[in-house]
Design an enzyme around this catalytic site. Structure first.
Site, short mmCIF file in Angstrom:
data_model
loop_
_atom_site.label_atom_id
_atom_site.label_comp_id
_atom_site.label_asym_id
_atom_site.label_seq_id
_atom_site.Cartn_x
_atom_site.Cartn_y
_atom_site.Cartn_z
N LYS A 91 0.83 -1.20 0.00
CA LYS A 91 0.00 0.00 0.00
C LYS A 91 0.87 1.25 0.00
O LYS A 91 0.68 2.15 -0.82
CB LYS A 91 -0.89 -0.03 1.25
CG LYS A 91 -2.18 0.71 1.12
CD LYS A 91 -3.01 0.54 2.39
CE LYS A 91 -3.83 -0.74 2.36
NZ LYS A 91 -4.43 -1.03 3.70
N ARG B 42 -3.52 3.07 8.47
CA ARG B 42 -3.75 1.87 7.65
C ARG B 42 -2.53 0.97 7.69
O ARG B 42 -1.41 1.41 7.62
CB ARG B 42 -4.00 2.27 6.20
CG ARG B 42 -4.75 3.56 6.03
CD ARG B 42 -4.73 4.07 4.59
NE ARG B 42 -5.40 3.16 3.66
CZ ARG B 42 -5.41 3.36 2.34
NH1 ARG B 42 -4.78 4.39 1.80
NH2 ARG B 42 -6.04 2.50 1.56
N GLY C 195 -8.34 -7.54 3.99
CA GLY C 195 -9.16 -7.68 5.18
C GLY C 195 -8.42 -8.21 6.39
O GLY C 195 -9.03 -8.45 7.43
N MET D 9 -5.63 -6.90 8.05
CA MET D 9 -5.17 -5.94 9.04
C MET D 9 -6.20 -4.82 9.08
O MET D 9 -6.90 -4.57 8.14
CB MET D 9 -3.82 -5.39 8.62
CG MET D 9 -2.89 -6.48 8.14
SD MET D 9 -2.33 -7.53 9.46
CE MET D 9 -0.80 -6.75 9.73
N ARG E 135 -3.29 -1.57 -6.60
CA ARG E 135 -2.44 -2.76 -6.53
C ARG E 135 -2.79 -3.66 -7.69
O ARG E 135 -3.86 -3.52 -8.29
CB ARG E 135 -2.65 -3.49 -5.21
CG ARG E 135 -4.08 -3.95 -5.04
CD ARG E 135 -4.31 -4.56 -3.67
NE ARG E 135 -5.73 -4.68 -3.44
CZ ARG E 135 -6.30 -4.75 -2.23
NH1 ARG E 135 -5.57 -4.71 -1.16
NH2 ARG E 135 -7.60 -4.87 -2.11
N HIS F 21 -16.49 -8.36 0.57
CA HIS F 21 -15.46 -9.25 1.12
C HIS F 21 -15.56 -10.63 0.49
O HIS F 21 -14.58 -11.20 0.02
CB HIS F 21 -15.61 -9.34 2.64
CG HIS F 21 -14.64 -10.28 3.27
ND1 HIS F 21 -14.94 -11.61 3.50
CD2 HIS F 21 -13.36 -10.11 3.69
CE1 HIS F 21 -13.90 -12.20 4.04
NE2 HIS F 21 -12.93 -11.32 4.18
N SER G 296 14.47 -42.98 -10.85
CA SER G 296 13.30 -42.16 -10.60
C SER G 296 13.21 -41.97 -9.09
O SER G 296 13.10 -42.94 -8.34
CB SER G 296 12.03 -42.84 -11.13
OG SER G 296 10.91 -42.08 -10.74
N THR H 110 9.99 -39.61 -4.17
CA THR H 110 10.21 -38.64 -3.09
C THR H 110 9.26 -38.83 -1.92
O THR H 110 9.50 -38.29 -0.85
CB THR H 110 10.14 -37.20 -3.61
OG1 THR H 110 8.98 -37.08 -4.43
CG2 THR H 110 11.37 -36.87 -4.43
N ASP I 31 8.52 -41.89 -0.43
CA ASP I 31 9.25 -42.77 0.46
C ASP I 31 10.58 -42.16 0.90
O ASP I 31 11.00 -42.31 2.05
CB ASP I 31 9.52 -44.12 -0.22
CG ASP I 31 8.47 -45.15 0.16
OD1 ASP I 31 8.25 -45.33 1.37
OD2 ASP I 31 7.88 -45.76 -0.76
N CYS J 30 9.08 -39.06 -9.31
CA CYS J 30 7.65 -39.29 -9.25
C CYS J 30 7.29 -39.05 -7.79
O CYS J 30 8.15 -38.84 -6.96
CB CYS J 30 7.30 -40.71 -9.70
SG CYS J 30 8.18 -42.00 -8.82
N TYR K 245 12.86 -35.17 -16.21
CA TYR K 245 11.42 -34.96 -16.13
C TYR K 245 10.94 -34.98 -14.68
O TYR K 245 11.64 -35.48 -13.79
CB TYR K 245 10.66 -36.04 -16.93
CG TYR K 245 10.78 -37.42 -16.34
CD1 TYR K 245 9.87 -37.87 -15.37
CD2 TYR K 245 11.81 -38.29 -16.72
CE1 TYR K 245 10.00 -39.12 -14.81
CE2 TYR K 245 11.94 -39.55 -16.16
CZ TYR K 245 11.03 -39.97 -15.20
OH TYR K 245 11.15 -41.20 -14.62
P1 ADP Z 1 -7.90 -2.54 3.50
O1 ADP Z 1 -6.50 -2.99 3.38
O2 ADP Z 1 -8.75 -3.40 4.37
O3 ADP Z 1 -8.50 -2.24 2.16
P2 ADP Z 1 -7.48 0.28 3.77
O4 ADP Z 1 -6.36 0.81 4.56
O5 ADP Z 1 -7.27 0.28 2.30
O6 ADP Z 1 -7.85 -1.17 4.29
O7 ADP Z 1 -8.72 1.16 4.18
C1 ADP Z 1 -10.02 0.76 4.37
C2 ADP Z 1 -10.96 1.73 3.65
O8 ADP Z 1 -10.76 3.06 4.10
C3 ADP Z 1 -10.73 1.76 2.16
O9 ADP Z 1 -11.96 1.85 1.52
C4 ADP Z 1 -9.94 3.02 1.96
O10 ADP Z 1 -10.12 3.57 0.69
C5 ADP Z 1 -10.48 3.93 3.03
N1 ADP Z 1 -9.49 4.93 3.43
C6 ADP Z 1 -8.26 4.68 3.92
N2 ADP Z 1 -7.60 5.83 4.17
C7 ADP Z 1 -8.43 6.83 3.83
C8 ADP Z 1 -8.32 8.25 3.84
N3 ADP Z 1 -7.20 8.85 4.23
N4 ADP Z 1 -9.37 8.96 3.43
C9 ADP Z 1 -10.51 8.35 3.03
N5 ADP Z 1 -10.69 7.03 2.99
C10 ADP Z 1 -9.65 6.26 3.38
MG MG Z 2 -7.73 -1.16 0.83
MG MG Z 3 7.94 -46.03 -2.77
#
Ligand code: ADP
Ligand code: MG
Ligand code: MG
Length: 905
Positions: free
Chosen positions: A25, A96, A105, A107, A369, A487, A795, A798, A800, A862, A882
């Site tokens: 990020k 963040r 999701g 952290m 990303r 999610h 051959s 792996t 055994d 194998c 192989y």
């Molecule tokens: P995750 O890794 O779970 O996507 P993020 O750090 O990307 O967590 O943030 C969770 C949500 O909060 C995302 O929708 C992101 O765009 C929003 N967000 C994060 N930082 C800001 C910010 N500075 N202003 C507005 N929205 C933010």
């Molecule tokens: Mg995000």
């Molecule tokens: Mg064998």
């Protein structure tokens, strides 16, 4: 050591290639600044600091970075003109997390940090929008309470204490959505939230912005070691040592009114790979609202919006009025977003997954990303990018995740069966595929049922990171709420799992464990089918068929063929498996086990007769019955592998595995062989061994009962001659198992060669064949040079070899391997991923010694490792001829072999 990297206003201290230090990020936030994409200013605390935090503890780290944090906050203030911790001109930030590899999701993020009663008043006054101010405030208290103060419930049926308060208030007011709460309601929420915090933690909610900031920073560092994060790392083999970075960033507000919004978008379709910019947004909302599935999100592009409406059965009029696209509702921002997604994709040369927020008509990017995608999308996007000239052929190969190919090989619904299937509900085609299974509602049930080999479909109102384990073992996921970027949808696509999300008409009742669809009530355990490509949910189990493997899949495999140097064979015991493997690109059979052939139908009778024979003559009579059966099997396999080598392993398992264990069958055997039950019982019991894996098996059978080897060799050679006469290009390889001593293989080779000579003389015809051995006993690896003198090929067995090198019984290792992995004693299960350090050393040494003694020696492996990408790459490094693996892993091995060749070059 530089602890913090700042970014903002078109400048940045970091770059995209600094992911290890800044997390994915942070590195991309820096890079977006550098290429002129609008990003709110901020700073990134490095992953090195997280590692120090874990090693040296909180105090030491705070001491180290305190001044830098203050300076970096000033950097934000300078660029925004606001002040952190200043009620007259407040600056709020988000905190963040961000690891070097994306962990969706995993952290937790805290938004609107820096707010308190006074600040909220100022924000209300300055913006002229008190609703926005108090909405931000109540969100902050909730997020901070959940994430930093640990109030998020851990029990699956418990509801978040803050959500409970909201629900109560909404009910009291008779409203459905958060957006319908007025300013006084929001104020009340803040008060009640804080009271809940006080009650729960015994402490007042922190009002000082810096106290809040440090609390959040600690929480991000701590979250690296929460259960979810640990599980995700384990599932995806992400090293524990990486650590997470912390991003602190100026807030932009998507909840400032109807000219503000927030959303998620993809530069191409992450499910199908179609080159179509797509995404979802919500007006007057913040961050997580889109993924959490609280309100129905709207589509960004009008085309996507129309497709969506069609699937939901919404008319064009209703769609345009109630769910307009961003193109329709905020055309200027939509246009800008389209330009930015092009720019980002061109810059990164890959499909981008982006987050954005619009504050009062101004667009900001918050994340980009390389997007997670299904196996099908992975293949299509790479081939499209190649055709567009964005990447070259080798990059296509490097981009593939070999394991994901698996998804493309799985069955799809039978067209005819789908036509007659009863559609019970319709949702969004969140992650393509066909899944049938029994309904379960909770992750731990999914795990438990799956462990009993049941196929389950997880049915939920919506999913959250707690459901990850269950999702990973389910055939598919069905949710009532949430869009294409919910999610459930994002995680399912990442796992390559079939998913239908947002099937709004289904009614899930967790307490009763039922789901109602189209008037019918389904209980836990009832069968349904879901179609992740159309969003349809069917009653019962719908039939499936094999997928079509042409098009881009075939093109990628052709590239794999072009670049790989090591060959891929298959492990197949039947003509059917052999044909399947060939279809999937296998160039021969590396392991054909003969023992399976003895279990079919009446064959086991002749086999048992042979085993309990009191003398050689009787044994030969029984073997003569087995000969034509074996010969017939071999003919079928040779024909299926026309033109390719077929490696047949002589009888390997201990004889006790074949004898009857029940009185009834023993009696039958006694009758069949004209002996008493007592006699049969005695013989069978006598075959039992303390350590069968180390007992009378492998070549030890062939050397103590040479007539068994004789019969098998005869069956192979005769079969080869028979098919050769029919015009089949046959290449038999006879493989002797479990050699440890040179004389063992010498004697076996002798029997084989003598038998072949005899058959050739009888038939007046010959066929070329090879004799080789498995290397699966450590001693064989140690004296590989001696053994190589008498054989044409090695051959590595792996399975055994791993068993004997570690001294772990494969059948008992389940008891401790999982614990060993949890304790970190072992990083991986050595039966799944070849232990390069130990077992690999034996493989390397035996190959080197063997080839030195016999330069023409052909070497392969194998065993399960032959289809595991990392192990395949290791074999490529050792220049093996192989790898051989089960049919469905052949494509994975082919790609891994090509990757190894490209990466090594
Ligand atoms: P995750 O890794 O779970 O996507 P993020 O750090 O990307 O967590 O943030 C969770 C949500 O909060 C995302 O929708 C992101 O765009 C929003 N967000 C994060 N930082 C800001 C910010 N500075 N202003 C507005 N929205 C933010
Ligand atoms: Mg995000
Ligand atoms: Mg064998």
């Amino acid at each position: 050591m530089k602890a913090i990297y700042t970014f903002g206003n078109g400048q940045a201290e970091g770059r995209a290639d600094m992911k290890d230090l800044l997390g994915g990020k942070g590195a991309n936030l820096a890079e977006m600044n550098l290429i002129g994409v609008p990003v709110p200013p901020g700073f990134t605390i490095t992953t090195e600091i997280c590692t120090l935090y874990n090693q040296k503890g909180r105090e030491a780290v705070v001491e180290m970075i305190k001044d830098d944090v203050m300076k970096s906050v000033e950097h934000i203030e300078k660029l925004t003109g606001n002040k952190f911790n200043d009620p007259s001109n407040p600056q709020l930030v988000s905190v963040r997390s961000g690891a070097p590899v994306s962990m969706p999701g995993m952290m937790d993020t805290v938004l609107n940090l820096g707010i308190n009663d006074e600040v909220a008043e100022t924000l209300a006054k300055k913006s002229g929008n008190p609703r926005f101010a108090w909405d931000s405030y109540r969100r902050f208290v909730q997020m901070y309470g959940d994430v930093v103060l640990g109030m998020k419930p851990t029990n699956k049926t418990d509801i978040d204490p803050f959500e409970a308060i909201i629900e109560e208030l909404k009910e009291k007011k008779g409203v459905k959505f958060d957006t319908e709460l007025d300013v006084d309601d929001l104020k009340e929420l803040v008060v009640r939230f804080k009271a809940a915090v006080k009650e729960n933690t015994g402490k007042d909610f922190p009002t000082d912005a810096y106290d809040q900031l440090w609390g959040a920073i600690y929480a991000v560092f701590d979250s690296w070691n929460n259960d979810r994060a640990i599980l995700y790392r384990r599932m995806n083999q992400i090293p524990e040592e990486y650590g997470t970075a912390v991003n602190v960033q100026a807030m932009v507000y998507g909840n400032m009114g109807n000219n503000s919004a927030t959303g998620v978008c993809f530069s191409r379709d992450a499910g199908t790979g179609e080159n179509l910019f797509n995404g979802e947004y919500l007006i007057n909302a913040q961050g997580e609202d889109v993924v959490a599935g609280v309100r129905t999100p709207q589509q960004i592009m009008t085309e996507g919006s129309r497709r969506w409406a069609k699937l939901q059965g919404i008319s064009e009029e209703e769609r345009a009025a109630k769910y307009p696209s961003l193109e329709e509702s905020m055309p200027e921002c939509a246009k800008q977003l389209v330009d930015i997604q092009h720019k980002l994709e061109e810059h990164y040369h890959d499909m981008q997954d982006m987050e954005f927020t619009i504050q009062d008509g101004k667009l900001w990017l918050l994340q980009t990303r390389n997007g997670k995608r299904t196996g099908a999308a992975m293949v299509k996007i790479a081939m499209d990018l190649l055709r567009e000239g964005a990447i070259d052929e080798k990059t296509v190969i490097k981009r593939m995740e070999p394991g994901k190919l698996d998804e493309l090989l799985h069955p799809v619904f039978d067209k005819a069966a789908v036509k007659s299937a009863k559609v019970m509900a319709k949702g969004l085609p969140a992650s393509p595929g066909a899944a049938t299974g029994q309904i379960v509602f909770f992750a731990d049930d999914a795990e438990e049922w799956a462990s009993r080999k049941k196929k389950v479909i997880m049915v939920r109102i919506e999913t959250s990171p707690e459901d990850l384990r269950g999702m990973s073992v389910a055939q598919g996921i069905l949710t009532a709420r949430g869009g294409m970027t919910s999610h459930a949808a994002v995680v399912a696509r990442g796992m390559g799992k079939c998913c239908v999300s947002g099937a709004g008409t289904i009614k899930v009742d967790y307490k009763a464990r039922t789901v109602e669809m189209d008037g019918k009530t389904y209980n836990e355990g009832d069968w349904i089918s879901i179609n992740g490509s159309t969003g349809e949910v069917y009653d019962g189990a719908v039939a499936t068929v094999d997928p079509d493997l042409g098009g881009d899949y075939a093109a990628v495999m052709a590239l794999a063929e072009k670049f790989s140097t090591m060959d891929v064979y298959t492990n197949a015991d039947s003509p059917r498996d052999a044909r399947k493997a060939r279809e999937l690109g296998a160039h021969g059979i590396g392991l054909c086990r003969t023992e399976h052939m003895f279990f079919e139908g009446d064959r086991i009778k002749a086999m048992r007769e042979m085993i309990i024979a009191p003398d050689e003559a009787t044994r030969r009579v029984a073997l003569a019955k087995l000969l034509p059966l074996q010969r017939g099997d071999f003919e079928g396999i040779f024909e299926a592998m026309d033109g390719y080598e077929v490696t047949i392993r002589l009888l390997d398992p201990p004889l006790h595995e074949f004898v009857p264990h029940q009185l009834e069958t023993m009696r039958e055997l006694a009758e069949q062989t004209g002996r008493t039950l007592e006699e049969v019982k005695l013989i069978c019991d006598g075959l039992e061994e303390f350590n069968p894996m180390l007992g009378h098996r492998g070549c030890r059978l062939g050397n103590t009962y040479p007539e068994i080897t004789e019969m098998q060799a005869r069956a192979i050679i005769e079969a080869a001659l028979n098919v050769k006469a029919k015009g089949v290009d046959v290449h038999p390889k006879i493989m002797v198992p479990l050699i440890g001593v040179k004389n063992e293989i010498k004697m076996q080779a002798n029997i084989i060669n003598e038998t072949a000579k005899k058959v050739f003389a009888e038939r007046g015809e010959t066929v070329a064949y090879k004799v080789g051995t498995m290397i699966e006993i450590p001693r064989a690896a140690l004296v590989a040079d001696q053994i190589a003198e008498v054989v044409d090929f090695f051959s590595f067995g792996t399975n055994d070899l791993t068993q004997m090198t570690f001294g772990y019984s494969r059948d008992d290792a389940g008891k401790f391997l999982a614990i060993y992995k949890n304790l970190g004693i072992l990083k991986e299960d050595p039966f799944q991923v070849l232990d390069q350090e130990g077992v690999g050393q034996l493989v390397e040494m035996a190959t080197r010694k063997g080839r030195a003694a016999n330069p023409d020696l052909n070497v392969g492996i194998c065993g399960e490792h032959g289809g595991e990408p990392k192990s395949v790459k290791f074999c490529n490094k050792l220049k093996l001829n192989y790898v051989s693996c089960s049919p469905y892993r052949v494509p994975i091995a082919r790609l891994a072999a090509a990757q190894a060749a490209v990466e090594e070059a």
